[in-house]
Each structure stands twice: as structure tokens, then as C-alpha cells.
Design a protein around this motif. Structure first.
Motif, PDB file in Angstrom:
ATOM      1  N   GLU A 161     -11.838   1.344   1.268  1.00  0.00           N
ATOM      2  CA  GLU A 161     -10.975   0.239   0.841  1.00  0.00           C
ATOM      3  C   GLU A 161     -11.542  -1.100   1.318  1.00  0.00           C
ATOM      4  N   PHE A 214       0.855  -1.196   0.000  1.00  0.00           N
ATOM      5  CA  PHE A 214       0.000   0.000   0.000  1.00  0.00           C
ATOM      6  C   PHE A 214       0.890   1.246   0.000  1.00  0.00           C
ATOM      7  N   LEU A 272      -5.402  -3.971   2.197  1.00  0.00           N
ATOM      8  CA  LEU A 272      -6.486  -3.063   1.839  1.00  0.00           C
ATOM      9  C   LEU A 272      -6.415  -2.870   0.334  1.00  0.00           C
ATOM     10  N   ASP A 273      -7.529  -3.133  -0.339  1.00  0.00           N
ATOM     11  CA  ASP A 273      -7.567  -3.086  -1.804  1.00  0.00           C
ATOM     12  C   ASP A 273      -6.457  -3.932  -2.419  1.00  0.00           C
ATOM     13  N   LEU A 308      -6.001   6.868   3.930  1.00  0.00           N
ATOM     14  CA  LEU A 308      -7.123   5.947   3.795  1.00  0.00           C
ATOM     15  C   LEU A 308      -8.434   6.731   3.757  1.00  0.00           C
TER      16      LEU A 308
END
Length: 451
Positions: free
Chosen positions: A286, A276, A325-326, A282
Motif C-alpha cells: 500500500e 480503510f 494507505l492507498d 495489509l
């Protein structure tokens, strides 16, 4: 002074770190080049050290360092091309001449033109070599004589251990293949020197009884050149694995220590996947996820993101989980089985959280998100499937100069606080597993810790 019995430099750092924990007299069976004792002194150990070995090299060096005399003479039938190298005039000259002679162990039989040329070159350079070695020996003696001093006995290792009570710390690097290896190294010295060599019991690196004898002492450390499953049943898991060079690994095992000292993995590394971006904030939109990391990938994560002050060990890590995340990594978790369950307020199986790290980020509390994701149902399911149980708690230890760890505070609970002599703290934390889903963990983190 170069000798095959020297302990590798990286492992001397481990020994020096352990020195602060040793408050009782130390025994050095199979003392070799005394690098174990020297490392203890470098680490601040001031107690009395007693070493032993069965070789002429170690005995000559040990006698000099201890301020005693070893009776040695040149053999009447000494080969002519070796005659005069051995200097028995005093303990210092004896130790120096024996040390230099060991450098001739490949050519001493005088079988070729190269052998004869090398021997002739050594003979011409002998006065300068002696002067240089004597200077080194003086420095070495002063180093070993610190604190309560140093003693040496030309004696078998098993006999030395039997002579001393269990209130000693034993540090030993047993011969890799057996005592006979070190005797074979000294065939040249045996051809040139006459001395009262001690009787000895052949030691094989696979002999269980010698390890049982060592581990009966109050403190101990055993250094080995290879992992041996049968021996590890006696010794437990290694506390250090150091990479001395290409495909050359040394293992250290220790008992009755207050802390575990570990070193960087010797495994090759490879990319763990997309990370990331560190400059991206953020948004809360996500998608969370997990990915299993193999040891090469988790090594790479350590290389990239773990503090250079932390040495890391992977031999007992059985599960590494990447947190995403993602589909991009924000951190990872490493786990292994605990040897002894902690006395937590509530019962339930415990898993040891060997490591948790968050990647560098513009988010100042990303480490707390890693911990909260650790407490998810998804992580618990992976732990339960890997270790075949119903694990209720993750337990871990933080080392800090403060009485609390801000990373764990407010997420995990403090179980025990131990203050070491140097003013640092060992903080035992635990967190319940399976509290929420990954998505719920992220939502809760956004609510509590996201600015």
C-alpha cells in the motif's frame, strides 16, 4: 422548581467530575438554583459549601437549605391577584411558595384573559403544588447538607469573595448579561414581598475585575454562556464546551486542576472521505499518504471511531491530519500548541498531540503505525508550517488503569507517570518528530509489528 439560573445537565456532569479534586471549602457566588453545589455533592464532594446571591428566590431557598431563617412578609400593597400566594409561615413554605410564584412571572401583571385564567388555575392547584414542592425541597436539603454542611448568605458576590481567604474553591456562573437580569426576573416577587434585600455591585459578564478576583483563589471554575476573548486572557482556554441544545453552548474555565475535562464538540460533522476497510489485512504494498482534515471531518472521525467513554473537545485543535494507505484513512492526529514545555531530556520545540486514533482493523497494532507515521518528515513539515517553528517532539498524555500504555510503549518514550487517587494513571509520553519518511515508517512497522 424551575429557575433560569439552573446549570445545564451536561455541565453538571463536568462539575461532578471535578468534585473529586476539591479538598477545600467551596464558595458559590451567584448561587442561583444551587445546581452547582448539588453537582459537587453528586460527584462526592464532602467539604463545606457557602453560597450567596442577591435575589429573593435564591435567598429563600438558600436559607431553607442552610437551616436558617429569612425574614419576609407580604407587602401591604401587594396586588390583589397575588395576595395569599406567599407563605411566610416557615422557611420551607417560604422557599416553596417563592419557587412556585416564579412560574407566574409571565402572567403576574394580570393584563389579559389568559393571564387571569392562568392565575386562577394556579390558585386552585396551589395546595397540591405546595405539597409536591415541599417534598422536593426536603430531598434537596438532605443532598446539600451532606459532609461538612451548607451555609447561605444573602450577599453580593464580590463581598462574599472579599470575606473569605484564598484557600477556597470558587464555583460561579456569572449572570449572562448582568445582575440586573436576575432582579428583573423578580419584579413580581418585589411587588408581593417585603424583605431586607442586600445591596450589590452590578456584575457584567464582560467585567475583567471580577474574574481577576475569582482566579486569585486556590481553585476555581467559571461557567459562561459565550466565549469572550478579553476574558480568556485572564482565564485561559475553556476546559469544557457543552452543547445544551440547538445553537446553545456553555463554556467552563477552570484553574489549578490536575486534569482537563472535555466534552464532545458542538460542531456539525461531515464525511472525512474513504476509510480503510476494517476486515482487510495489509500486504505491505500500500502507498502511504496524508490529508488535512477540517474540524467537521475530524468530528466525524471521533463520532465513528473514538471510544464512547471519551468526551472530546476541539476548540483549541489547530491541525488535524488524516493518515492514509492507498488514499483510504487508517487514522488521524490532532495537534495544538503546548502552554508549557515539558522538561524532556533533550531540548527542542514541542507540539501537543491532542489526539491520535486508528480506525477499527483486522490489524491488531495499527495504532502503533499511526504513531510511527506521526514521527515522519511529512507530518513534521505540516506541523512546522502550521505553527511557524521547528518542532522536534510531539508530547501527549494517556489515561490508563495500567502503569504503561501498550499503544505508546516501544514507539514513544515515557516522560512521567502520575497515579491518581482512584488508582488510574496519567502517563506523559513523547516522541521525536522527523525520524523517517512515511514510506519508511510503514516499512519499519511491517518489520516490527506486523504479524
Amino acid at each position: 422548581m424551575s429557575f433560569l439560573g439552573s446549570v445545564a445537565g451536561p455541565l453538571r456532569k463536568v462539575l461532578a467530575a471535578y468534585a473529586q479534586e476539591v479538598e477545600i471549602p467551596a464558595l458559590l457566588p451567584c448561587a442561583g438554583n444551587f445546581t452547582v453545589g448539588a453537582a459537587l455533592r453528586s460527584g462526592g464532594y464532602t467539604g463545606h459549601i457557602t453560597g450567596c446571591d442577591i435575589t429573593l428566590y435564591t435567598s429563600a431557598l438558600g436559607a431553607y437549605l442552610a437551616g436558617t431563617e429569612l425574614v419576609v412578609s407580604e407587602r401591604p400593597d401587594c396586588p390583589e391577584h397575588l395576595r395569599g400566594f406567599l407563605d411566610c409561615s416557615d422557611p420551607a413554605h417560604l422557599a416553596a411558595s417563592v419557587a412556585i410564584m416564579l412560574d407566574l412571572r409571565q402572567v403576574w401583571k394580570n393584563k389579559s384573559v389568559w393571564h387571569r385564567r392562568t392565575l386562577a388555575n394556579f390558585r386552585r392547584a396551589w395546595p397540591a403544588l405546595m405539597e409536591k414542592t415541599l417534598r422536593k425541597l426536603t430531598t434537596y436539603r438532605d443532598h446539600m447538607a451532606q459532609g461538612q454542611g451548607f451555609a447561605y448568605l444573602p450577599m453580593d458576590a464580590v463581598e462574599l469573595l472579599a470575606k473569605h481567604d484564598k484557600d477556597h474553591a470558587v464555583f460561579i456562573a456569572p449572570p449572562t448579561f448582568g445582575s440586573r437580569d436576575y432582579i428583573n426576573q423578580e419584579r413580581m416577587l418585589a411587588a408581593a414581598a417585603s424583605w431586607n434585600a442586600p445591596e450589590y455591585t452590578e456584575i457584567s459578564f464582560q467585567d475583567v475585575p471580577i474574574y481577576e478576583q475569582i482566579t486569585s483563589f486556590r481553585q476555581w471554575m467559571i461557567i459562561m454562556e459565550r466565549p469572550l476573548p478579553e476574558i480568556e486572557k485572564v482565564l485561559g482556554e475553556p476546559v469544557a464546551v457543552v452543547h445544551k441544545g440547538r445553537k446553545s453552548i456553555t463554556y467552563a474555565y477552570a484553574g489549578h486542576s490536575k486534569r482537563r475535562i472535555v466534552t464532545r464538540s458542538y460542531l456539525q460533522s461531515r464525511s472525512p472521505g474513504h476509510i480503510f476497510p476494517g476486515d482487510k489485512r495489509l500486504t505491505g504494498t500500500e502507498k502511504t499518504g496524508l490529508v488535512l482534515l477540517d474540524k467537521q471531518q475530524t468530528v466525524r472521525m471521533n463520532e465513528l471511531f473514538m471510544s464512547v467513554r471519551v468526551d472530546y473537545f476541539l476548540a483549541d485543535v489547530a491541525l488535524s491530519i488524516g493518515l492514509c494507505l492507498d488514499s483510504k484513512l487508517i487514522g488521524k492526529l490532532d495537534f495544538n500548541i503546548t502552554k508549557h514545555d515539558w522538561a524532556l531530556p533533550t531540548t527542542g520545540q514541542q507540539i501537543y498531540q491532542r489526539s491520535d486514533l486508528a480506525v477499527p482493523s483486522a490489524e491488531p497494532r495499527l495504532a502503533k503505525l499511526v504513531l510511527m507515521m506521526c514521527q515522519s518528515h511529512e507530518v513534521k513539515q505540516l506541523i512546522d508550517a502550521t505553527f511557524k517553528g521547528d518542532y522536534r517532539y510531539a508530547v501527549t498524555t494517556a489515561f490508563s488503569r495500567n502503569p504503561v500504555s501498550m499503544k505508546y510503549r516501544g514507539v514513544y518514550k515515557l516522560h512521567k507517570r502520575l497515579e491518581d487517587k482512584d488508582g488510574t494513571y496519567r502517563l506523559n509520553y513523547y516522541g521525536a518528530l522527523g525520524l523517517w519518511t512515511l514510506e519508511e515508517a510503514y516499512a519499519l512497522w511491517l518489520q516490527k509489528h506486523h504479524n
